[in-house]
Motif scaffolding. Sequence first.
Motif, PDB file in Angstrom:
ATOM      1  N   TYR A  25       1.203  -1.208   0.282  1.00 31.45           N
ATOM      2  CA  TYR A  25      -0.554  -0.106  -0.339  1.00 31.45           C
ATOM      3  C   TYR A  25       1.192   1.548   0.492  1.00 31.45           C
ATOM      4  O   TYR A  25       0.316   2.529  -0.392  1.00 31.45           O
ATOM      5  CB  TYR A  25      -0.342   0.208   1.074  1.00 31.45           C
ATOM      6  N   GLY A  66       9.999   6.994   5.234  1.00 34.38           N
ATOM      7  CA  GLY A  66      10.927   5.320   4.754  1.00 34.38           C
ATOM      8  C   GLY A  66      11.036   5.324   6.092  1.00 34.38           C
ATOM      9  O   GLY A  66      10.264   5.213   6.949  1.00 34.38           O
ATOM     10  N   GLU A  67      11.763   4.384   6.061  1.00 35.92           N
ATOM     11  CA  GLU A  67      12.107   3.470   7.326  1.00 35.92           C
ATOM     12  C   GLU A  67      13.729   4.026   8.172  1.00 35.92           C
ATOM     13  O   GLU A  67      14.365   4.361   7.400  1.00 35.92           O
ATOM     14  CB  GLU A  67      12.317   2.018   7.444  1.00 35.92           C
ATOM     15  N   THR A  93       8.244   5.967  14.413  1.00 34.57           N
ATOM     16  CA  THR A  93       6.992   5.230  14.130  1.00 34.57           C
ATOM     17  C   THR A  93       8.424   4.644  13.139  1.00 34.57           C
ATOM     18  O   THR A  93       9.254   4.746  11.948  1.00 34.57           O
ATOM     19  CB  THR A  93       6.035   5.888  13.143  1.00 34.57           C
ATOM     20  N   THR A  94       8.214   3.058  13.113  1.00 28.09           N
ATOM     21  CA  THR A  94       9.023   2.212  12.161  1.00 28.09           C
ATOM     22  C   THR A  94       8.455   0.537  11.848  1.00 28.09           C
ATOM     23  O   THR A  94       7.638   0.166  13.101  1.00 28.09           O
ATOM     24  CB  THR A  94      10.601   1.693  13.536  1.00 28.09           C
ATOM     25  N   SER A 117       4.353  -0.579  13.156  1.00 27.17           N
ATOM     26  CA  SER A 117       3.405  -1.055  11.762  1.00 27.17           C
ATOM     27  C   SER A 117       3.994  -3.121  11.792  1.00 27.17           C
ATOM     28  O   SER A 117       4.793  -3.125  12.740  1.00 27.17           O
ATOM     29  CB  SER A 117       4.543  -0.434  10.738  1.00 27.17           C
ATOM     30  N   VAL A 157      -2.861  -1.506   8.645  1.00 21.24           N
ATOM     31  CA  VAL A 157      -2.768  -0.729   8.139  1.00 21.24           C
ATOM     32  C   VAL A 157      -4.308  -2.086   7.422  1.00 21.24           C
ATOM     33  O   VAL A 157      -3.511  -3.821   7.092  1.00 21.24           O
ATOM     34  CB  VAL A 157      -2.418  -0.220   6.496  1.00 21.24           C
ATOM     35  N   MET A 187      -5.099   4.618   2.665  1.00 18.08           N
ATOM     36  CA  MET A 187      -5.448   5.896   2.216  1.00 18.08           C
ATOM     37  C   MET A 187      -4.401   5.938   0.668  1.00 18.08           C
ATOM     38  O   MET A 187      -3.756   5.517   0.722  1.00 18.08           O
ATOM     39  CB  MET A 187      -4.429   6.889   3.353  1.00 18.08           C
TER      40      MET A 187
HETATM   41  N1  SAM Z   1       8.666   2.856   7.709  1.00 17.10           N
HETATM   42  C1  SAM Z   1       7.613   2.629   8.555  1.00 17.10           C
HETATM   43  C2  SAM Z   1       6.603   1.898   9.230  1.00 17.10           C
HETATM   44  O1  SAM Z   1       6.381   0.663   8.390  1.00 17.10           O
HETATM   45  O2  SAM Z   1       5.958   2.132  10.176  1.00 17.10           O
HETATM   46  C3  SAM Z   1       7.566   4.354   8.850  1.00 17.10           C
HETATM   47  C4  SAM Z   1       6.618   4.595   7.454  1.00 17.10           C
HETATM   48  S1  SAM Z   1       5.947   4.145   7.118  1.00 17.10           S
HETATM   49  C5  SAM Z   1       5.225   5.299   5.662  1.00 17.10           C
HETATM   50  C6  SAM Z   1       4.056   5.154   8.358  1.00 17.10           C
HETATM   51  C7  SAM Z   1       3.065   4.452   8.357  1.00 17.10           C
HETATM   52  O3  SAM Z   1       2.027   4.938   7.724  1.00 17.10           O
HETATM   53  C8  SAM Z   1       2.588   3.295   8.908  1.00 17.10           C
HETATM   54  O4  SAM Z   1       2.403   3.104  10.075  1.00 17.10           O
HETATM   55  C9  SAM Z   1       1.932   3.173   7.345  1.00 17.10           C
HETATM   56  O5  SAM Z   1       1.583   1.338   7.885  1.00 17.10           O
HETATM   57  C10 SAM Z   1       0.956   3.146   7.307  1.00 17.10           C
HETATM   58  N2  SAM Z   1       0.702   3.999   5.872  1.00 17.10           N
HETATM   59  C11 SAM Z   1       1.330   4.067   4.693  1.00 17.10           C
HETATM   60  N3  SAM Z   1       0.352   3.795   3.439  1.00 17.10           N
HETATM   61  C12 SAM Z   1       0.048   4.143   3.708  1.00 17.10           C
HETATM   62  C13 SAM Z   1      -1.286   3.983   3.071  1.00 17.10           C
HETATM   63  N4  SAM Z   1      -2.045   3.554   1.769  1.00 17.10           N
HETATM   64  N5  SAM Z   1      -2.771   4.852   3.392  1.00 17.10           N
HETATM   65  C14 SAM Z   1      -2.817   3.797   5.158  1.00 17.10           C
HETATM   66  N6  SAM Z   1      -1.296   3.668   5.630  1.00 17.10           N
HETATM   67  C15 SAM Z   1      -0.208   3.798   5.208  1.00 17.10           C
END
Ligand code: SAM
Length: 323
Positions: A25, A66-67, A93-94, A117, A157, A187
Amino acid sequence: MDSFGRTVDYLRISITDRCNERCLYCLPENYHDWLPRGSVLAYDEFLAVVRAATQLGFKRFRVTGGEPLIRPGVVEFIRDLVAMPGVESVLLTTNGTRLPELAAPLFAAGLRRVNISLDALDPAIYRAITQGEVGPVLAGIRRVKELGFESVKLNTVLMRGRNDGEIFRLLDFAAEHDIVIRFIELMPVSLTEMLSEKNFYPVTELYHRLQQEDELEPLPDAFGFGPAKYYRLKQRRVTVGLIGALSDLHFCERCNKMRLTCDGKLRPCLGNHLETDLIPALRPRINPAALAALFRQTLTVKPAEHLFRDNYQPHRVMTAIGG
Ligand code: SAM
């Protein structure tokens, strides 16, 4: 305060657009448009933005990507952030993959709040969603709990047909480890096939499913400090947060945040293309007064609502913006 009377005091900072996982996603298939290294802010540039933000009353800062844990120097950056006057709360957030080795140094650096996550517990389902391995993530979760982090939350998610069969296993896992779990609706923040109506699982549907299985006690809004709505599942003895950017029509009323992209753009809303380029106030040298002025001006244009319901087409991927 923004023009709609919301207290905006929370900045999410994406420190890198790179990631060691490839969630369905989040990143489009065959994504190659990584930002050139030089355009990603240096840590002292991020800290200069944070200093300007604290002067405007920002108190909470989330490090994300990113991570974030794959960027070298992240532990020292978090130590500097924690020590900065005016910073009341630093959050991370990781995806958790590097927590087994980094949880202890992060704790020593002063970090006490982490969101991890976790889209599935089943290794094959986790792999199908993230292209990564769940084992190290689970070890990382155990490590942060052992170390005594004050706040540990899981982010899941929701995707119909992918991980909706994992919901109750995840709730049981969260209950067993005394961790809050939040379910997030998909989203449209990236151009990926996954973001279609077919895969969308509204949190309103989850709410009804939980109601059939358990007794839900709504928790006060003050429980978290974002747009999640929290409930206590009385029988399972677990706290669950529902984040419904699309199905919750009041979602934006509680929005308290802005986002800093890893290349120095300040975004007042995740679901809107508005962004302010902070680079002229950062390079060739840091200009604190100009930074504060750009920050203040961005706050005045923070929209009342996101545009996700209007066939919104993202121009940037979530990893660069900072989820
Ligand atoms: N890499 C880290 C992680 O995985 O938590 C931090 C960045 S990640 C973009 C942050 C959060 O955004 C995560 O909880 C991820 O699940 C959520 N996320 C990313 N794309 C998304 C989407 N299309 N819809 C909903 N949540 C999303």
